[in-house]
Design an enzyme around this catalytic site. Structure first.
Site, PDB file in Angstrom:
ATOM      1  N   LYS A  94      18.852   6.560  -6.217  1.00 63.07           N
ATOM      2  CA  LYS A  94      20.286   6.714  -5.893  1.00 63.07           C
ATOM      3  C   LYS A  94      20.504   7.637  -4.696  1.00 63.07           C
ATOM      4  O   LYS A  94      21.505   7.534  -3.994  1.00 63.07           O
ATOM      5  CB  LYS A  94      21.048   7.267  -7.100  1.00 63.07           C
ATOM      6  CG  LYS A  94      20.809   6.537  -8.399  1.00 63.07           C
ATOM      7  CD  LYS A  94      21.366   5.128  -8.380  1.00 63.07           C
ATOM      8  CE  LYS A  94      21.014   4.379  -9.655  1.00 63.07           C
ATOM      9  NZ  LYS A  94      20.823   2.946  -9.443  1.00 63.07           N
ATOM     10  N   HIS A 104      30.330   7.310 -20.255  1.00 64.70           N
ATOM     11  CA  HIS A 104      29.926   6.681 -18.987  1.00 64.70           C
ATOM     12  C   HIS A 104      29.355   5.287 -19.165  1.00 64.70           C
ATOM     13  O   HIS A 104      28.695   4.760 -18.290  1.00 64.70           O
ATOM     14  CB  HIS A 104      28.928   7.551 -18.219  1.00 64.70           C
ATOM     15  CG  HIS A 104      29.437   8.942 -18.030  1.00 64.70           C
ATOM     16  ND1 HIS A 104      30.500   9.216 -17.218  1.00 64.70           N
ATOM     17  CD2 HIS A 104      29.069  10.106 -18.594  1.00 64.70           C
ATOM     18  CE1 HIS A 104      30.763  10.513 -17.272  1.00 64.70           C
ATOM     19  NE2 HIS A 104      29.914  11.069 -18.105  1.00 64.70           N
ATOM     20  N   ARG A 110      20.678  -6.382 -10.022  1.00 63.88           N
ATOM     21  CA  ARG A 110      20.366  -7.242 -11.170  1.00 63.88           C
ATOM     22  C   ARG A 110      21.641  -7.916 -11.637  1.00 63.88           C
ATOM     23  O   ARG A 110      22.727  -7.660 -11.122  1.00 63.88           O
ATOM     24  CB  ARG A 110      19.829  -6.384 -12.306  1.00 63.88           C
ATOM     25  CG  ARG A 110      20.803  -5.261 -12.652  1.00 63.88           C
ATOM     26  CD  ARG A 110      20.468  -4.553 -13.935  1.00 63.88           C
ATOM     27  NE  ARG A 110      21.184  -3.290 -14.046  1.00 63.88           N
ATOM     28  CZ  ARG A 110      22.401  -3.143 -14.551  1.00 63.88           C
ATOM     29  NH1 ARG A 110      23.077  -4.198 -14.968  1.00 63.88           N
ATOM     30  NH2 ARG A 110      22.975  -1.960 -14.625  1.00 63.88           N
TER      31      ARG A 110
END
Lengths: 171, 499
Positions: free
Chosen positions: B117, B235, B292
């Protein structure tokens, strides 16, 4: 015939008798005359004065799971004689709310802890759950060690509540 | 390369979803399962299925050697990773390629470029895609503590190696930081095998808006519009919908172009999702790219009519994208609810057990993506998502009403589920008005509880059921009563006694 059900710590006595094809059911101070139809096992409809209610029942020992109008109610049938035994909770023990693996043990036997102290961390479904002390007190026994697999409902920690003079938390 | 046989390296609803697409395309399927999943629907759905043994993810669905071995032995020439597990593992993509198996997804290099990330944000910032202020480890000589002071609390700690809420923590003050870092590192390590963390500014009232993209292996990229996934707990997404009420056509075009730019920058191929945060001032920031298939892909399929899984396979076979951006349009509105085996009253604690009764609502434009069935055992080994309920309506109101109806008729007994909670959300005025942000559940449902009193109908149903069962026992114990049960006198007698 009388039945007893327990839900959220409250007892619900129900009186029931058969009246031909119908049932006469007493709940609280009300009596209902009910037409009953079983569509297939577990799937039933109730007709109470023309109002139709569809419900589904699943039974597991004394536990009843009933689906009505989009809500699921999970409660217990109480057999005569077992009323007290099954609802006396041991205030000095902490049971596991989940099945999983112990990843961290945050307290030792004999340790004095504050309320909210993380005693154990259990990992299940890749998430962590912290088992916190419900009150300040002394840890009598931590029943598992890091890496142990625990099942839902097992005794995790024995604890003795500190009545007064609990240690103050330092920030 | 023609794909003729696909090994589906996953379980549950997504394995079923992928196998359905393969079968419709005339492609053979190979299923895999761990010991606890031996009776799961995906095992029977596949043309052939093979055991992975021990249910621990690392020994089963994450075990590359076992998966590659099964693929080779069965003569599969492609592998679909689904979502989760090995879907964003570049090493697996490379291992498949080395074994002569087509990995249905982007290349190992592309997964790598977005999987980290920190590197992903750096790349996007350089390419001109807006990025949220944060700490990526590249800031010279700065510690996480110093970065927190620079960015300002609250901050969000995230696992550098993966998504799905695993390893994520919000930190409100310096005093909470160390404990949060340690916990996040452990979760990140166990979920992704990498405990590197990053940090970013925690936005107030942000919406989660993501764009579905499709890219072929020749540089053609289209987006299939947005999905709003603002309703989350811990989350993790709970309810998703498309289109988002927060976007007008102008903003939609701008964000769509940014998503395409992001994909083109890294030479993306196959299906992917570019996630953005949209703040209260309608400013958007690149969050991450999921390389994905997404859990929530179905709502895009419902509103565009495009089968994303089939396109994944077509792209992997080397076909050109024949979809043109200008001609793509969205119709109506779609909503997805994730059915989780968890208890919303107990901090969304996963629940385990056996599904004793499952009966799904059916009707026009109601779609079920599910990998469970009556009798399924819900084990603590995997994600607690049981199924997805997806509805389509002419507009948002129509879709919301349909969703509420479907949830009210969704029967899953034996395991505690979030169904009543989902219904309460869909019914809430803030949901109806479209006033969503990622704190929605915290704001409106912090101490939500289902009713604590039993309606009389519940007790009546239980009592009649128990009465009938005890009556059976009585009859069998008394053979005389059974013999006489057809006697008219007995029936008349009953009438008299009871009346």
């Amino acid at each position: 015939m009388e039945m007893q059900y327990e839900y959220e710590g409250k007892m619900y006595p129900v009186k029931i008798s058969r009246e031909g094809e119908q049932f006469k059911v007493g709940v609280g101070d009300k009596t209902f005359v009910v037409d009953y139809k079983e569509l297939k096992p577990g799937f039933i409809t109730l007709n109470i004065g023309g109002k139709i209610t569809k419900c589904n029942i699943a039974t597991e020992d004394n536990q009843r799971h009933i689906f009505i109008n989009g809500n699921v109610y999970r409660f217990n049938k109480v057999e005569a004689g077992m009323k007290q035994a099954s609802f006396d909770k041991l205030p000095s023990s902490i049971t596991s709310p989940i099945s999983g693996k112990v990843t961290v043990v945050g307290a030792k036997d004999g340790e004095i802890v504050n309320s909210g102290h993380v005693i154990l961390t259990i990992e299940a479904m890749k998430m962590e759950y912290q088992i916190k002390a419900p009150y300040a007190g002394k840890i009598e026994k931590v029943c598992f060690k890091t890496g142990d697999q625990v099942d839902i409902g097992v005794l995790l920690v024995e604890m003795e509540k500190e009545e007064a003079g609990a240690p103050k938390k330092e920030e | 390369m023609e794909i003729t046989k696909v090994l589906v390296a996953n379980r549950g609803e997504i394995a079923v979803r992928i196998m359905t697409a393969c079968q419709e395309m005339g492609i053979a399927t190979v299923g895999v399962y761990s010991d606890v999943d031996a009776k799961s629907p995906h095992v029977e759905m596949a043309d052939e299925s093979y055991p992975l043994g021990d249910p621990t993810p690392s020994a089963s669905y994450l075990n590359m050697d076992k998966l590659i071995d099964i693929a080779k032995k069965t003569g599969a020439n492609a592998v679909h990773p689904g979502y989760g597990f090995l879907s964003e593992n570049s090493k697996f993509a490379q291992t498949c390629a080395d074994a002569g198996l087509k990995f249905i997804g982007p290349s190992a290099e592309v997964i790598d470029s977005m999987g980290d990330k920190i590197a992903a944000k750096r790349t996007m910032r350089k390419a001109g895609v807006p990025v949220i202020p944060g700490f990526t480890g590249e800031e010279k000589g700065e510690t996480i503590q110093q970065a927190c002071e620079r960015i300002g609390f609250p901050v969000l700690i995230k696992a550098s190696g993966g998504g799905g809420g695993k390893g994520m923590k919000i930190v409100h003050a310096m005093g909470e930081l160390d404990a949060a870092i340690q916990s996040a590192r452990r979760e990140a390590k166990s979920s992704f095998g990498n405990d590197e963390l990053l940090l970013e500014k925690y936005l107030a009232k942000p919406r989660h808006i993501e764009f579905q993209i499709l890219a072929d292996e020749f540089g053609n990229v289209v987006h299939l519009f947005e999905r709003e996934c603002s309703i989350q707990r811990r989350h993790q997404k709970v309810i998703e919908e498309t289109p988002s009420v927060a976007l007008d056509q102008n903003l939609r075009d701008k964000m769509g172009q940014a998503a395409i730019l992001a994909a083109k920058t890294i030479g993306y191929s196959n299906a992917g999702t570019v996630e953005f945060m949209l703040d209260a001032d309608k400013k958007f920031y690149f969050l991450e790219m999921n390389t994905r298939l997404q859990v929530e892909h179905a709502i895009t399929e419902m509103t565009t009519g495009i089968d994303i899984v089939k396109w994944q396979i077509k792209i992997a076979s080397g076909e050109h994208l024949t979809l043109e951006q200008e001609k793509l349009i969205q119709h109506g509105h779609a909503i997805e609810c994730r059915i989780y085996a968890e208890d919303p009253e107990k901090n969304f604690m996963p629940s385990t057990g056996t599904l004793k009764t499952v009966e799904l609502p059916t009707g026009m434009n109601i779609r079920h993506d599910t990998g469970i069935s009556q009798g399924s055992k819900i084990s603590p080994y995997y994600d607690p998502m049981l199924a997805k309920l997806i509805v389509y309506g002419e507009d948002r109101k129509d879709a919301s009403r349909k969703m509420e109806w479907a949830l009210s008729n969704y029967i899953a007994l034996g395991v505690t589920t979030n169904i009543p909670f989902l219904r309460a959300i869909v019914h809430h005025p803030a949901f109806a008005s479209g006033d969503l942000d990622t704190h929605f559940i915290e704001t409106y449902f912090k101490s939500w509880a289902a009713s604590t009193t039993l309606p009389p109908e519940v007790l009546i149903a239980a009592a009649i059921d128990d009465f009938k069962h005890s009556a059976i026992v009585d009859d069998s114990e008394n053979s005389q009563a059974e013999n006489e049960s057809h006697s008219p006198w007995k029936q008349v007698g009953r009438w008299r006694i009871d009346s």
